[in-house]
Design a protein around this motif. Structure first.
Motif, PDB file in Angstrom:
ATOM      1  N   ARG A   1       0.801  -1.223   0.000  1.00 57.34           N
ATOM      2  CA  ARG A   1       0.000   0.000   0.000  1.00 57.34           C
ATOM      3  C   ARG A   1       0.833   1.272   0.000  1.00 57.34           C
ATOM      4  NH1 ARG A   1      -2.065   0.568   4.703  1.00 57.34           N
ATOM      5  NH2 ARG A   1      -0.812  -1.057   5.687  1.00 57.34           N
ATOM      6  N   ARG A   2       2.139   1.160   0.079  1.00 55.96           N
ATOM      7  CA  ARG A   2       2.967   2.356   0.256  1.00 55.96           C
ATOM      8  C   ARG A   2       4.010   2.527  -0.844  1.00 55.96           C
ATOM      9  NH1 ARG A   2       4.055   2.020   6.809  1.00 55.96           N
ATOM     10  NH2 ARG A   2       1.853   1.996   7.450  1.00 55.96           N
ATOM     11  N   GLY A   3       3.708   2.038  -2.014  1.00 58.82           N
ATOM     12  CA  GLY A   3       4.621   2.233  -3.120  1.00 58.82           C
ATOM     13  C   GLY A   3       5.525   1.037  -3.356  1.00 58.82           C
ATOM     14  N   LYS A   4       6.194   1.056  -4.495  1.00 58.97           N
ATOM     15  CA  LYS A   4       6.991  -0.088  -4.925  1.00 58.97           C
ATOM     16  C   LYS A   4       8.175  -0.356  -4.010  1.00 58.97           C
ATOM     17  CE  LYS A   4       5.851   0.209  -9.852  1.00 58.97           C
ATOM     18  NZ  LYS A   4       6.402   0.390 -11.228  1.00 58.97           N
ATOM     19  N   LEU A   5       8.910   0.681  -3.642  1.00 56.69           N
ATOM     20  CA  LEU A   5      10.116   0.473  -2.844  1.00 56.69           C
ATOM     21  C   LEU A   5       9.785  -0.133  -1.483  1.00 56.69           C
ATOM     22  CD1 LEU A   5      12.213   3.679  -3.641  1.00 56.69           C
ATOM     23  CD2 LEU A   5      12.477   1.366  -4.555  1.00 56.69           C
ATOM     24  N   ILE A   6       8.718   0.336  -0.850  1.00 59.14           N
ATOM     25  CA  ILE A   6       8.306  -0.224   0.436  1.00 59.14           C
ATOM     26  C   ILE A   6       7.842  -1.663   0.257  1.00 59.14           C
ATOM     27  CG2 ILE A   6       6.701  -0.015   2.366  1.00 59.14           C
ATOM     28  CD1 ILE A   6       8.858   2.112   2.309  1.00 59.14           C
ATOM     29  N   ARG A   7       7.132  -1.934  -0.847  1.00 60.17           N
ATOM     30  CA  ARG A   7       6.693  -3.305  -1.119  1.00 60.17           C
ATOM     31  C   ARG A   7       7.901  -4.219  -1.289  1.00 60.17           C
ATOM     32  NH1 ARG A   7       4.268  -4.336  -6.835  1.00 60.17           N
ATOM     33  NH2 ARG A   7       3.014  -2.531  -6.243  1.00 60.17           N
ATOM     34  N   TYR A   8       8.917  -3.776  -2.038  1.00 58.30           N
ATOM     35  CA  TYR A   8      10.111  -4.585  -2.239  1.00 58.30           C
ATOM     36  C   TYR A   8      10.836  -4.815  -0.909  1.00 58.30           C
ATOM     37  CZ  TYR A   8       9.421  -3.333  -7.175  1.00 58.30           C
ATOM     38  OH  TYR A   8       8.905  -3.144  -8.435  1.00 58.30           O
ATOM     39  N   ARG A   9      10.920  -3.768  -0.118  1.00 54.07           N
ATOM     40  CA  ARG A   9      11.560  -3.920   1.196  1.00 54.07           C
ATOM     41  C   ARG A   9      10.809  -4.932   2.045  1.00 54.07           C
ATOM     42  NH1 ARG A   9      10.129   0.126   5.808  1.00 54.07           N
ATOM     43  NH2 ARG A   9       8.320  -1.257   5.603  1.00 54.07           N
TER      44      ARG A   9
ATOM     45  N   VAL B   1      16.760 -14.922   1.442  1.00 54.06           N
ATOM     46  CA  VAL B   1      17.110 -13.765   0.619  1.00 54.06           C
ATOM     47  C   VAL B   1      16.971 -14.097  -0.861  1.00 54.06           C
ATOM     48  CG1 VAL B   1      19.020 -12.245  -0.040  1.00 54.06           C
ATOM     49  CG2 VAL B   1      18.613 -12.763   2.374  1.00 54.06           C
ATOM     50  N   TYR B   2      17.357 -15.301  -1.227  1.00 55.71           N
ATOM     51  CA  TYR B   2      17.268 -15.760  -2.621  1.00 55.71           C
ATOM     52  C   TYR B   2      15.813 -15.738  -3.102  1.00 55.71           C
ATOM     53  CZ  TYR B   2      17.357 -19.264  -6.436  1.00 55.71           C
ATOM     54  OH  TYR B   2      17.189 -19.941  -7.625  1.00 55.71           O
ATOM     55  N   HIS B   3      14.904 -16.323  -2.332  1.00 56.18           N
ATOM     56  CA  HIS B   3      13.493 -16.335  -2.729  1.00 56.18           C
ATOM     57  C   HIS B   3      12.896 -14.934  -2.699  1.00 56.18           C
ATOM     58  CE1 HIS B   3      11.996 -20.461  -3.419  1.00 56.18           C
ATOM     59  NE2 HIS B   3      13.061 -20.812  -2.727  1.00 56.18           N
ATOM     60  N   GLY B   4      13.259 -14.156  -1.688  1.00 58.53           N
ATOM     61  CA  GLY B   4      12.764 -12.792  -1.632  1.00 58.53           C
ATOM     62  C   GLY B   4      13.208 -11.976  -2.830  1.00 58.53           C
ATOM     63  N   SER B   5      14.433 -12.206  -3.291  1.00 61.01           N
ATOM     64  CA  SER B   5      14.949 -11.471  -4.455  1.00 61.01           C
ATOM     65  C   SER B   5      14.172 -11.823  -5.712  1.00 61.01           C
ATOM     66  CB  SER B   5      16.439 -11.781  -4.639  1.00 61.01           C
ATOM     67  OG  SER B   5      17.181 -11.382  -3.500  1.00 61.01           O
ATOM     68  N   PHE B   6      13.832 -13.095  -5.879  1.00 56.06           N
ATOM     69  CA  PHE B   6      13.063 -13.481  -7.065  1.00 56.06           C
ATOM     70  C   PHE B   6      11.625 -12.967  -6.991  1.00 56.06           C
ATOM     71  CE2 PHE B   6      16.493 -16.293  -8.303  1.00 56.06           C
ATOM     72  CZ  PHE B   6      16.395 -16.256  -9.685  1.00 56.06           C
ATOM     73  N   LEU B   7      11.062 -12.904  -5.780  1.00 53.71           N
ATOM     74  CA  LEU B   7       9.723 -12.336  -5.659  1.00 53.71           C
ATOM     75  C   LEU B   7       9.725 -10.852  -6.010  1.00 53.71           C
ATOM     76  CD1 LEU B   7       8.484 -14.117  -2.436  1.00 53.71           C
ATOM     77  CD2 LEU B   7       7.364 -14.191  -4.651  1.00 53.71           C
ATOM     78  N   ILE B   8      10.783 -10.153  -5.616  1.00 56.50           N
ATOM     79  CA  ILE B   8      10.909  -8.745  -5.993  1.00 56.50           C
ATOM     80  C   ILE B   8      11.092  -8.619  -7.500  1.00 56.50           C
ATOM     81  CG2 ILE B   8      12.392  -6.706  -5.809  1.00 56.50           C
ATOM     82  CD1 ILE B   8      12.963  -7.597  -2.904  1.00 56.50           C
ATOM     83  N   LEU B   9      11.928  -9.477  -8.068  1.00 49.25           N
ATOM     84  CA  LEU B   9      12.160  -9.449  -9.512  1.00 49.25           C
ATOM     85  C   LEU B   9      10.865  -9.657 -10.285  1.00 49.25           C
ATOM     86  CD1 LEU B   9      14.279  -9.312 -11.807  1.00 49.25           C
ATOM     87  CD2 LEU B   9      14.528 -11.804 -11.587  1.00 49.25           C
ATOM     88  N   GLU B  10      10.012 -10.553  -9.783  1.00 47.62           N
ATOM     89  CA  GLU B  10       8.749 -10.823 -10.470  1.00 47.62           C
ATOM     90  C   GLU B  10       7.738  -9.693 -10.313  1.00 47.62           C
ATOM     91  OE1 GLU B  10       7.274 -14.616  -9.264  1.00 47.62           O
ATOM     92  OE2 GLU B  10       8.979 -15.722 -10.098  1.00 47.62           O
ATOM     93  N   GLN B  11       8.024  -8.726  -9.434  1.00 46.77           N
ATOM     94  CA  GLN B  11       7.168  -7.554  -9.309  1.00 46.77           C
ATOM     95  C   GLN B  11       7.574  -6.437 -10.281  1.00 46.77           C
ATOM     96  OE1 GLN B  11       4.435  -7.355  -7.204  1.00 46.77           O
ATOM     97  NE2 GLN B  11       4.879  -9.523  -6.884  1.00 46.77           N
ATOM     98  N   ILE B  12       8.792  -6.529 -10.807  1.00 48.19           N
ATOM     99  CA  ILE B  12       9.285  -5.497 -11.723  1.00 48.19           C
ATOM    100  C   ILE B  12       8.602  -5.666 -13.072  1.00 48.19           C
ATOM    101  CG2 ILE B  12      11.331  -4.567 -12.869  1.00 48.19           C
ATOM    102  CD1 ILE B  12      12.962  -5.539 -10.467  1.00 48.19           C
TER     103      ILE B  12
END
Length: 431
Positions: A256-264, A288-299
């Motif tokens: 709810r607070r923008g992309k950067l906060i969602r990625y964090r 960290v590995y799975h979190g990074s791919f979840l962030i990548l899939e949001q881009i």
């Protein structure tokens, strides 16, 4: 997993009642969370923290810590019942469920034996009516027995057998002697082993719960048919992923607070998800590995690229990413992680005759692997649904008879294998 599966109104609803609580209730909530986490940190992470602090002292030229620390023994299933206790307190605080006035009911919920040591994580709001008014029927007992036997078969016939290849590669082949084929044999075997081991336990827990009148929520939904890591985490260990979603991701701000906060938030959630699995750097790296791919899939560009691929390639992408993740998860230390990644990329050669992986691939292991691949796909549920949709009573009778005979045969085979095999505990007992 998280960012796209939470309706905005649900996030608002979860947080909307914050202002309706007085200072005493907030203090009670804080004290409850602190106490639960304190026990978890002491029993699960104190050894890890002390060892790493000691290592830092040695790097700085010191003789290490000035005191000795006795190794703490990890209580069985502490991660699961700690999270259940926390979810109860948080749900009561936010008005999701009424607090029970019977301490025995609370104890029954926290120590519910079918899923106590390895999940699924059960929330009080999902079963409090069943604790207050337990209902046991023959239909439920029958379904529970069938579910228990299927879970037992997953564990004994598939997971235990294919562990021969996984343990052989990871435990017996030196990291420097891994090759492309041996590394992938071990990783593929472990990819199947951990799924059938853990989903087998969940099935057994759900089945035993049915026999006693409890209906636990599903914990797995064929995760290996996913087409993205996001979908994978909607299907894998569902009770844990939804727990982190509701009690950590959303309170941190969710999406709810923008992309950067969602990625964090995604990164923090999966960092802690990895740490939840164990006090090792390998688990942290896996999170960290799975979190990074979840962030990548949001881009946006990557999401568009992934969805533009044929479904078969999307499945291949998921299986590749998940398998590499399991190599990190299964490794004993980061040195072994790097050795596996190097070997899996082909940088250590195709084969190594000094440590042949073929000795771990007996006919029983190959058959278990084939069964694992088949049962990772929802073939039989689809077939059952198709037969039940036919308006043929004879077809249903034949299907029921086949199921009963199959369950009896599976149970007998499991007893034979258990009586002739070695002790092979569930993988998630260590968490």
């Amino acid at each position: 997993m998280i960012a796209k599966t939470i309706p905005e109104n649900r996030e608002v609803d979860f947080l909307s009642k914050k202002g309706n609580r007085d200072h005493r209730q907030k203090l009670a909530l804080t004290l409850s969370i602190f106490t639960n986490l304190a026990f978890l940190i002491y029993f699960k992470y104190s050894n890890f923290l002390i060892d790493n602090v000691d290592a830092v002292f040695h790097l700085l030229g010191s003789d290490g810590l000035f005191f000795t620390f006795k190794k703490v023994i990890l209580p069985l299933g502490i991660s699961f019942y700690t999270f259940q206790s926390m979810s109860y307190t948080i749900d009561v605080y936010f008005g999701k469920v009424k607090a029970t006035r019977k301490f025995l009911d609370f104890l029954c919920y926290v120590t519910l034996f079918p899923q106590l040591v390895a999940g699924p994580i059960v929330r009080y709001r999902d079963i409090y009516e069943q604790i207050k008014y337990p209902t046991v029927t023959m239909e439920l007992v029958e379904a529970g027995i069938g579910r228990f036997i299927l879970g037992l078969a997953k564990k004994v016939i598939i997971a235990n057998t294919i562990s021969i290849a996984a343990d052989g590669v990871f435990d017996q082949i030196p990291s420097g002697e891994l090759c492309f084929l041996s590394a992938w044999v071990g990783v593929i075997a472990y990819t199947l082993q951990i799924y059938f081991d853990f989903s087998g336990y969940s099935d057994m827990a759900i089945g035993i719960g049915m026999m006693f009148g409890f209906r636990f929520l599903e914990n797995f939904n064929y995760p290996y048919i996913s087409k993205s890591i996001q979908e994978f985490w909607r299907r894998w260990h569902i009770s844990l992923s939804t727990w982190f979603r509701d009690y950590l991701y959303i309170p941190l701000g969710g999406n709810r607070r923008g992309k950067l906060i969602r990625y964090r938030n995604l990164w923090v959630v999966f960092l802690l998800c990895g740490l939840w699995h164990g006090a090792e750097w390998t688990f942290i790296a896996w999170g960290v590995y799975h979190g990074s791919f979840l962030i990548l899939e949001q881009i946006k560009w990557f999401k568009k690229l992934l969805k533009g691929l044929p479904e078969a390639l999307q499945h291949c992408y998921l299986l590749m990413v998940a398998s590499i993740g399991w190599a990190i998860f299964r490794s004993e230390n980061m040195a072994q992680v790097f050795a596996f990644l190097k070997a899996m990329s082909g940088l250590q050669g195709l084969q190594n005759t000094s440590y042949p992986y073929q000795e771990f691939l007996g006919m029983d292991v190959l058959l278990a692997g084939l069964l694992g691949i088949i049962f990772s796909i929802p073939i039989f549920p689809s077939l059952k649904q198709h037969v039940e949709s036919l308006e043929m009573s004879s077809g249903k009778i034949i299907l029921d008879l086949f199921q009963y005979l199959n369950l009896v045969a599976l149970f007998i085979l499991c007893i034979i294998l258990l009586s002739s095999g070695v002790h092979n505990p569930f993988l998630y007992f260590r968490f």
